[in-house]
Scaffold this motif. Structure first.
Motif, PDB file in Angstrom:
ATOM      1  N   SER A 186       0.777  -1.142   0.068  1.00  0.00           N
ATOM      2  CA  SER A 186      -0.001   0.087  -0.199  1.00  0.00           C
ATOM      3  C   SER A 186       0.790   1.372  -0.097  1.00  0.00           C
ATOM      4  CB  SER A 186      -0.961  -0.265   1.095  1.00  0.00           C
ATOM      5  OG  SER A 186      -0.142   0.181   2.588  1.00  0.00           O
ATOM      6  N   PRO A 187       0.290   2.506  -0.465  1.00  0.00           N
ATOM      7  CA  PRO A 187       1.043   3.605  -0.478  1.00  0.00           C
ATOM      8  C   PRO A 187       1.289   4.132   0.731  1.00  0.00           C
ATOM      9  CG  PRO A 187      -1.228   3.908  -1.657  1.00  0.00           C
ATOM     10  CD  PRO A 187      -1.018   2.410  -1.125  1.00  0.00           C
ATOM     11  N   ARG A 188       2.332   5.065   0.991  1.00  0.00           N
ATOM     12  CA  ARG A 188       2.777   5.348   2.379  1.00  0.00           C
ATOM     13  C   ARG A 188       1.555   6.385   2.858  1.00  0.00           C
ATOM     14  NH1 ARG A 188       9.054   6.160   1.203  1.00  0.00           N
ATOM     15  NH2 ARG A 188       8.083   7.910  -0.049  1.00  0.00           N
ATOM     16  N   ASN A 189       1.389   6.477   4.028  1.00  0.00           N
ATOM     17  CA  ASN A 189       0.388   7.413   4.488  1.00  0.00           C
ATOM     18  C   ASN A 189       1.154   8.884   4.795  1.00  0.00           C
ATOM     19  OD1 ASN A 189       1.647   7.351   7.077  1.00  0.00           O
ATOM     20  ND2 ASN A 189       0.014   5.854   7.639  1.00  0.00           N
ATOM     21  N   ASP A 190       0.513   9.801   5.065  1.00  0.00           N
ATOM     22  CA  ASP A 190       1.154  11.433   5.529  1.00  0.00           C
ATOM     23  C   ASP A 190       2.386  11.136   6.421  1.00  0.00           C
ATOM     24  OD1 ASP A 190      -0.289  12.197   3.268  1.00  0.00           O
ATOM     25  OD2 ASP A 190      -1.898  13.234   4.670  1.00  0.00           O
ATOM     26  N   ILE A 191       1.981  10.622   7.715  1.00  0.00           N
ATOM     27  CA  ILE A 191       2.849  10.432   8.582  1.00  0.00           C
ATOM     28  C   ILE A 191       4.157   9.651   8.341  1.00  0.00           C
ATOM     29  CG2 ILE A 191       3.441   9.211  10.986  1.00  0.00           C
ATOM     30  CD1 ILE A 191       0.124   9.720  11.616  1.00  0.00           C
ATOM     31  N   GLN A 192       3.810   8.507   7.599  1.00  0.00           N
ATOM     32  CA  GLN A 192       5.214   7.760   6.999  1.00  0.00           C
ATOM     33  C   GLN A 192       5.968   8.666   5.782  1.00  0.00           C
ATOM     34  OE1 GLN A 192       2.635   4.548   5.390  1.00  0.00           O
ATOM     35  NE2 GLN A 192       3.599   3.008   6.907  1.00  0.00           N
ATOM     36  N   ASN A 193       5.081   9.413   5.088  1.00  0.00           N
ATOM     37  CA  ASN A 193       6.177  10.273   4.367  1.00  0.00           C
ATOM     38  C   ASN A 193       6.874  11.429   4.921  1.00  0.00           C
ATOM     39  OD1 ASN A 193       5.164   9.174   1.911  1.00  0.00           O
ATOM     40  ND2 ASN A 193       3.278  10.439   1.510  1.00  0.00           N
ATOM     41  N   ILE A 194       6.262  11.911   6.253  1.00  0.00           N
ATOM     42  CA  ILE A 194       6.931  13.046   7.018  1.00  0.00           C
ATOM     43  C   ILE A 194       8.305  12.365   7.595  1.00  0.00           C
ATOM     44  CG2 ILE A 194       6.713  14.223   8.946  1.00  0.00           C
ATOM     45  CD1 ILE A 194       3.855  14.640   8.092  1.00  0.00           C
ATOM     46  N   LYS A 195       7.958  11.024   8.299  1.00  0.00           N
ATOM     47  CA  LYS A 195       9.145  10.248   8.898  1.00  0.00           C
ATOM     48  C   LYS A 195      10.215  10.096   7.786  1.00  0.00           C
ATOM     49  CE  LYS A 195      10.105   6.255  11.465  1.00  0.00           C
ATOM     50  NZ  LYS A 195       9.835   5.033  11.924  1.00  0.00           N
ATOM     51  N   VAL A 196      10.059   9.605   6.653  1.00  0.00           N
ATOM     52  CA  VAL A 196      10.890   9.650   5.509  1.00  0.00           C
ATOM     53  C   VAL A 196      11.500  10.555   5.046  1.00  0.00           C
ATOM     54  CG1 VAL A 196      11.094   8.825   3.104  1.00  0.00           C
ATOM     55  CG2 VAL A 196       9.876   7.343   4.593  1.00  0.00           C
ATOM     56  N   ARG A 197      10.905  11.688   4.932  1.00  0.00           N
ATOM     57  CA  ARG A 197      11.453  13.160   4.858  1.00  0.00           C
ATOM     58  C   ARG A 197      12.565  13.604   5.832  1.00  0.00           C
ATOM     59  NH1 ARG A 197      11.125  17.336   1.420  1.00  0.00           N
ATOM     60  NH2 ARG A 197      11.271  19.366   2.230  1.00  0.00           N
ATOM     61  N   GLU A 198      11.816  13.536   7.241  1.00  0.00           N
ATOM     62  CA  GLU A 198      12.859  13.669   8.131  1.00  0.00           C
ATOM     63  C   GLU A 198      14.174  12.929   8.310  1.00  0.00           C
ATOM     64  OE1 GLU A 198      12.937  16.466  10.096  1.00  0.00           O
ATOM     65  OE2 GLU A 198      11.252  16.873   8.769  1.00  0.00           O
ATOM     66  N   GLU A 199      14.016  11.513   8.130  1.00  0.00           N
ATOM     67  CA  GLU A 199      15.078  10.699   8.079  1.00  0.00           C
ATOM     68  C   GLU A 199      16.030  11.272   6.840  1.00  0.00           C
ATOM     69  OE1 GLU A 199      13.467   6.863   7.593  1.00  0.00           O
ATOM     70  OE2 GLU A 199      12.953   6.754   9.858  1.00  0.00           O
ATOM     71  N   ARG A 200      15.636  11.341   5.853  1.00  0.00           N
ATOM     72  CA  ARG A 200      16.565  11.871   4.408  1.00  0.00           C
ATOM     73  C   ARG A 200      17.065  13.082   5.014  1.00  0.00           C
ATOM     74  NH1 ARG A 200      18.946   9.611   0.687  1.00  0.00           N
ATOM     75  NH2 ARG A 200      17.225   8.685  -0.442  1.00  0.00           N
TER      76      ARG A 200
END
Length: 191
Positions: A2-16
């Motif tokens: 399934s596609p990432r949700n908004d919280i997962q996207n924020i987490k990935v962005r912060e990690e990057r």
């Protein structure tokens, strides 16, 4: 999948973003600010130069973010209840937690101070640093006023200089620096 949700996207962005900042800190510590190109940082971070600009507007914006993040890490434990009033217990907690922060990530702090002390970096970060630290200075000054110190501003600057000096000496020679003994002395000085 399934596609990432908004919280997962924020987490990935912060990690990057954190990864880019860590890589940039290493490169600037190794080569100096002037010789640390966005292209080199992007290459080592394994992202495109264009994608780097999705996270940071410029190399200057990147260094500002790195430096402010470091100061934020150190000041998290200052005035723990964030009520603008520093108690003696909070001051001593700040001393302890600052030393633990340095000790637990000495590699990061060694690079951090190397980068911070570069004149070009310091010139860029100074206006942001002063704005960021002003509330902490005011809270510390009020603490020293409440404790009856003759010159609270000088006392606040002395305390800050002591903390900076201890940090620098520790990261330069962690094996021989008596951190626990110095910490005890600071606690006695500010009782």
């Amino acid at each position: 999948m399934s596609p990432r949700n908004d919280i997962q996207n924020i987490k990935v962005r912060e990690e990057r973003k954190r990864q880019i900042m860590n890589v940039a800190l290493e490169i600037i510590a190794e080569n100096g600010f002037a010789n640390a190109s966005v292209a080199r940082i992007a290459q080592r971070a394994k992202i495109s130069k264009g994608l780097m600009y999705n996270y940071f507007e410029s190399k200057e914006d990147l260094i500002i973010n790195i430096m402010l993040d470091g100061f934020n890490q150190l000041t998290l434990s200052f005035d723990t209840n964030k009520d603008g009033v520093l108690t003696e217990e909070e001051l001593h907690y700040f001393i302890d937690s600052s030393f633990e922060t340095l000790k637990n990530n000495i590699h990061f702090w060694r690079m951090y101070f190397m980068v911070l002390l570069q004149p070009q970096v310091y010139e860029i970060i100074t206006p942001y640093l002063e704005k960021t630290l002003q509330p902490f200075y005011e809270t510390a000054i009020n603490y020293f006023i409440d404790k009856g110190y003759e010159d609270p501003i000088a006392e606040m600057r002395f305390f800050a200089a002591m903390m900076d000096g201890v940090g620098l000496h520790f990261i330069l020679d962690p094996d021989n620096f008596p951190l626990d003994g110095v910490k005890k002395k600071m606690h006695r000085m500010f009782k």
